[in-house]
Enzyme design. Sequence first.
Site, PDB file in Angstrom:
ATOM      1  N   GLN A  62      -8.222  -8.890 -13.525  1.00 56.36           N
ATOM      2  CA  GLN A  62      -9.368  -9.691 -13.925  1.00 56.36           C
ATOM      3  C   GLN A  62      -9.924 -10.457 -12.727  1.00 56.36           C
ATOM      4  OE1 GLN A  62      -7.601 -11.849 -17.278  1.00 56.36           O
ATOM      5  NE2 GLN A  62      -8.738 -10.516 -18.675  1.00 56.36           N
ATOM      6  N   ALA A  63     -11.191 -10.898 -12.881  1.00 59.23           N
ATOM      7  CA  ALA A  63     -11.909 -11.608 -11.819  1.00 59.23           C
ATOM      8  C   ALA A  63     -12.061 -10.753 -10.570  1.00 59.23           C
ATOM      9  CB  ALA A  63     -11.231 -12.939 -11.472  1.00 59.23           C
ATOM     10  N   ARG A  64     -11.851  -9.430 -10.734  1.00 57.04           N
ATOM     11  CA  ARG A  64     -11.946  -8.478  -9.619  1.00 57.04           C
ATOM     12  C   ARG A  64     -10.980  -8.787  -8.475  1.00 57.04           C
ATOM     13  NH1 ARG A  64     -16.900  -8.386 -12.045  1.00 57.04           N
ATOM     14  NH2 ARG A  64     -17.760  -6.304 -12.414  1.00 57.04           N
ATOM     15  N   LEU A  65      -9.905  -9.469  -8.797  1.00 58.14           N
ATOM     16  CA  LEU A  65      -8.866  -9.731  -7.804  1.00 58.14           C
ATOM     17  C   LEU A  65      -7.791  -8.662  -7.954  1.00 58.14           C
ATOM     18  CD1 LEU A  65      -8.687 -13.629  -8.011  1.00 58.14           C
ATOM     19  CD2 LEU A  65      -9.874 -12.198  -6.328  1.00 58.14           C
TER      20      LEU A  65
END
Length: 208
Positions: A183-186
Amino acid sequence: MTERRAFPPLHESDLAPDPFQQFRRWYDLATAQVPLAEAMTLATVDAEGAPDARMVLLKGHGPDGFRFHTNYESTKAAEIAADPRGALILYWREHDRQVRARGPIERLSPADSDAYFTSRSRESRLGAWASPQSRPLEDRADLDRRLEEISARFADTEDIPRPDHWGGFVLRPETIEFWQGQQARLHDRFLYAREGERDGWRIERLAP
């Protein structure tokens, strides 16, 4: 907008020391749960260095690399002949995972190509003979006529031989990346790179 599904973080301690062992773990799970898990994008460049890409099917993997088969007179085969370097990527949406590999591409031995060809369905073997892959056709009827001619040629033959213009390749990776979406592109990304001896690998985490 659909929210990204939460997956457990991927840590280096979760990884096998050998990338092909790690690939087997992910691929076995994907083949059990993901439709057409063997579909992969293969990227090559032409003689002028222009990039090209297409979907192919993974038809073998192991310490020697990642295998696929095609017409040796196709565009992709011509590009490999001009510059035998390539990259591939497999993406399994259901697991939010990618595997990327880069390295030289070589032809498989005739024996290896024969072994795979004989495992294909009769229709697929006939198709390999009938299709002048990547070349212009007048229309669909032209292709159908070619198939009819080949079908008649081998009508009384159960053991259809592999045509000389068709066979396998293997991409021998110098780097393999395992990517787990978060998630959050992390996202979690780990790169295996060959180091020292042929079977030695360095593992490093990459920023998303």
